[in-house]
Design a protein around this motif. Structure first.
Motif, PDB file in Angstrom:
ATOM      1  N   PHE A   1      -0.260  15.497  -3.070  1.00  0.00           N
ATOM      2  CA  PHE A   1       0.833  15.187  -2.158  1.00  0.00           C
ATOM      3  C   PHE A   1       0.396  15.260  -0.700  1.00  0.00           C
ATOM      4  N   VAL A   2      -0.479  16.174  -0.383  1.00  0.00           N
ATOM      5  CA  VAL A   2      -0.999  16.228   0.988  1.00  0.00           C
ATOM      6  C   VAL A   2      -1.761  14.939   1.292  1.00  0.00           C
ATOM      7  N   LEU A   3      -2.576  14.474   0.357  1.00  0.00           N
ATOM      8  CA  LEU A   3      -3.315  13.230   0.572  1.00  0.00           C
ATOM      9  C   LEU A   3      -2.381  12.041   0.708  1.00  0.00           C
ATOM     10  N   VAL A   4      -1.338  11.982  -0.107  1.00  0.00           N
ATOM     11  CA  VAL A   4      -0.375  10.882  -0.019  1.00  0.00           C
ATOM     12  C   VAL A   4       0.351  10.906   1.321  1.00  0.00           C
ATOM     13  N   LEU A   5       0.773  12.077   1.760  1.00  0.00           N
ATOM     14  CA  LEU A   5       1.486  12.173   3.033  1.00  0.00           C
ATOM     15  C   LEU A   5       0.588  11.819   4.214  1.00  0.00           C
ATOM     16  N   VAL A   6      -0.666  12.248   4.178  1.00  0.00           N
ATOM     17  CA  VAL A   6      -1.601  11.907   5.250  1.00  0.00           C
ATOM     18  C   VAL A   6      -1.867  10.409   5.261  1.00  0.00           C
ATOM     19  N   ALA A   7      -2.056   9.824   4.092  1.00  0.00           N
ATOM     20  CA  ALA A   7      -2.294   8.378   4.013  1.00  0.00           C
ATOM     21  C   ALA A   7      -1.074   7.600   4.509  1.00  0.00           C
ATOM     22  N   GLU A   8       0.118   8.043   4.148  1.00  0.00           N
ATOM     23  CA  GLU A   8       1.338   7.387   4.620  1.00  0.00           C
ATOM     24  C   GLU A   8       1.465   7.513   6.141  1.00  0.00           C
TER      25      GLU A   8
ATOM     26  N   VAL B   1       0.837  -1.198   0.000  1.00  0.00           N
ATOM     27  CA  VAL B   1       0.000   0.000   0.000  1.00  0.00           C
ATOM     28  C   VAL B   1       0.875   1.254   0.000  1.00  0.00           C
ATOM     29  N   SER B   2       1.915   1.231   0.812  1.00  0.00           N
ATOM     30  CA  SER B   2       2.831   2.367   0.872  1.00  0.00           C
ATOM     31  C   SER B   2       3.513   2.581  -0.476  1.00  0.00           C
ATOM     32  N   LEU B   3       3.949   1.510  -1.090  1.00  0.00           N
ATOM     33  CA  LEU B   3       4.569   1.615  -2.408  1.00  0.00           C
ATOM     34  C   LEU B   3       3.580   2.135  -3.442  1.00  0.00           C
ATOM     35  N   GLY B   4       2.333   1.717  -3.339  1.00  0.00           N
ATOM     36  CA  GLY B   4       1.297   2.204  -4.248  1.00  0.00           C
ATOM     37  C   GLY B   4       1.048   3.685  -4.094  1.00  0.00           C
ATOM     38  N   LEU B   5       1.097   4.170  -2.861  1.00  0.00           N
ATOM     39  CA  LEU B   5       0.902   5.605  -2.625  1.00  0.00           C
ATOM     40  C   LEU B   5       2.004   6.425  -3.285  1.00  0.00           C
ATOM     41  N   TYR B   6       3.248   5.990  -3.129  1.00  0.00           N
ATOM     42  CA  TYR B   6       4.349   6.726  -3.742  1.00  0.00           C
ATOM     43  C   TYR B   6       4.335   6.578  -5.255  1.00  0.00           C
ATOM     44  N   GLY B   7       3.900   5.434  -5.738  1.00  0.00           N
ATOM     45  CA  GLY B   7       3.736   5.267  -7.185  1.00  0.00           C
ATOM     46  C   GLY B   7       2.661   6.195  -7.731  1.00  0.00           C
TER      47      GLY B   7
ATOM     48  N   ARG C   1      -1.980  26.660 -13.007  1.00  0.00           N
ATOM     49  CA  ARG C   1      -2.625  26.833 -11.698  1.00  0.00           C
ATOM     50  C   ARG C   1      -3.385  25.587 -11.283  1.00  0.00           C
ATOM     51  N   LEU C   2      -4.119  25.007 -12.204  1.00  0.00           N
ATOM     52  CA  LEU C   2      -4.841  23.767 -11.909  1.00  0.00           C
ATOM     53  C   LEU C   2      -3.852  22.660 -11.563  1.00  0.00           C
ATOM     54  N   GLY C   3      -2.764  22.585 -12.314  1.00  0.00           N
ATOM     55  CA  GLY C   3      -1.752  21.571 -12.049  1.00  0.00           C
ATOM     56  C   GLY C   3      -1.143  21.706 -10.670  1.00  0.00           C
ATOM     57  N   MET C   4      -0.848  22.936 -10.259  1.00  0.00           N
ATOM     58  CA  MET C   4      -0.277  23.142  -8.929  1.00  0.00           C
ATOM     59  C   MET C   4      -1.284  22.775  -7.840  1.00  0.00           C
ATOM     60  N   ALA C   5      -2.548  23.100  -8.056  1.00  0.00           N
ATOM     61  CA  ALA C   5      -3.571  22.728  -7.077  1.00  0.00           C
ATOM     62  C   ALA C   5      -3.686  21.208  -6.971  1.00  0.00           C
ATOM     63  N   VAL C   6      -3.648  20.533  -8.102  1.00  0.00           N
ATOM     64  CA  VAL C   6      -3.710  19.072  -8.113  1.00  0.00           C
ATOM     65  C   VAL C   6      -2.471  18.488  -7.431  1.00  0.00           C
ATOM     66  N   LEU C   7      -1.308  19.051  -7.727  1.00  0.00           N
ATOM     67  CA  LEU C   7      -0.061  18.556  -7.150  1.00  0.00           C
ATOM     68  C   LEU C   7      -0.052  18.699  -5.628  1.00  0.00           C
ATOM     69  N   VAL C   8      -0.400  19.867  -5.140  1.00  0.00           N
ATOM     70  CA  VAL C   8      -0.390  20.097  -3.693  1.00  0.00           C
ATOM     71  C   VAL C   8      -1.426  19.218  -3.003  1.00  0.00           C
ATOM     72  N   THR C   9      -2.627  19.164  -3.539  1.00  0.00           N
ATOM     73  CA  THR C   9      -3.681  18.342  -2.942  1.00  0.00           C
ATOM     74  C   THR C   9      -3.294  16.871  -2.943  1.00  0.00           C
TER      75      THR C   9
ATOM     76  N   PHE D   1       4.027   9.605  -7.983  1.00  0.00           N
ATOM     77  CA  PHE D   1       4.903   9.677  -9.146  1.00  0.00           C
ATOM     78  C   PHE D   1       4.087   9.923 -10.422  1.00  0.00           C
ATOM     79  N   VAL D   2       3.008   9.185 -10.575  1.00  0.00           N
ATOM     80  CA  VAL D   2       2.124   9.365 -11.731  1.00  0.00           C
ATOM     81  C   VAL D   2       1.463  10.738 -11.694  1.00  0.00           C
ATOM     82  N   LEU D   3       1.070  11.181 -10.512  1.00  0.00           N
ATOM     83  CA  LEU D   3       0.459  12.496 -10.347  1.00  0.00           C
ATOM     84  C   LEU D   3       1.401  13.599 -10.806  1.00  0.00           C
ATOM     85  N   SER D   4       2.673  13.463 -10.490  1.00  0.00           N
ATOM     86  CA  SER D   4       3.655  14.460 -10.933  1.00  0.00           C
ATOM     87  C   SER D   4       3.734  14.518 -12.451  1.00  0.00           C
TER      88      SER D   4
END
Length: 74
Positions: A61-68, A26-32, A51-59, A35-38
């Protein structure tokens, strides 16, 4: 585009470290997913949706970090 490329590089390094560390699938999937999100953000930026891309990127990564964090706290 530069920020997303840097984030992609960081996520690739973290993913390789996680693989060597024997982390959960699951952890590997989150980082994967990060990676795809980037990569998706880089494509959005190329099409003029920075602007949309930056909003998507920040959101994303925050979700990935919280899930991790939630996975590690169990």
């Amino acid at each position: 585009m530069g920020i997303a490329a840097a984030a992609m590089t960081v996520m690739a390094v973290v993913l390789v470290m996680q693989l060597g560390d024997g982390s959960s699938l699951v952890s590997l999937g989150l980082y994967g997913a990060a990676f795809v999100l980037s990569g998706a953000v880089i494509e959005m930026s190329r099409r003029g949706r920075t602007r949309l891309g930056m909003a998507v990127l920040v959101t994303g990564f925050v979700l990935v970090l919280v899930a991790e964090w939630l996975l590690r706290s169990r």
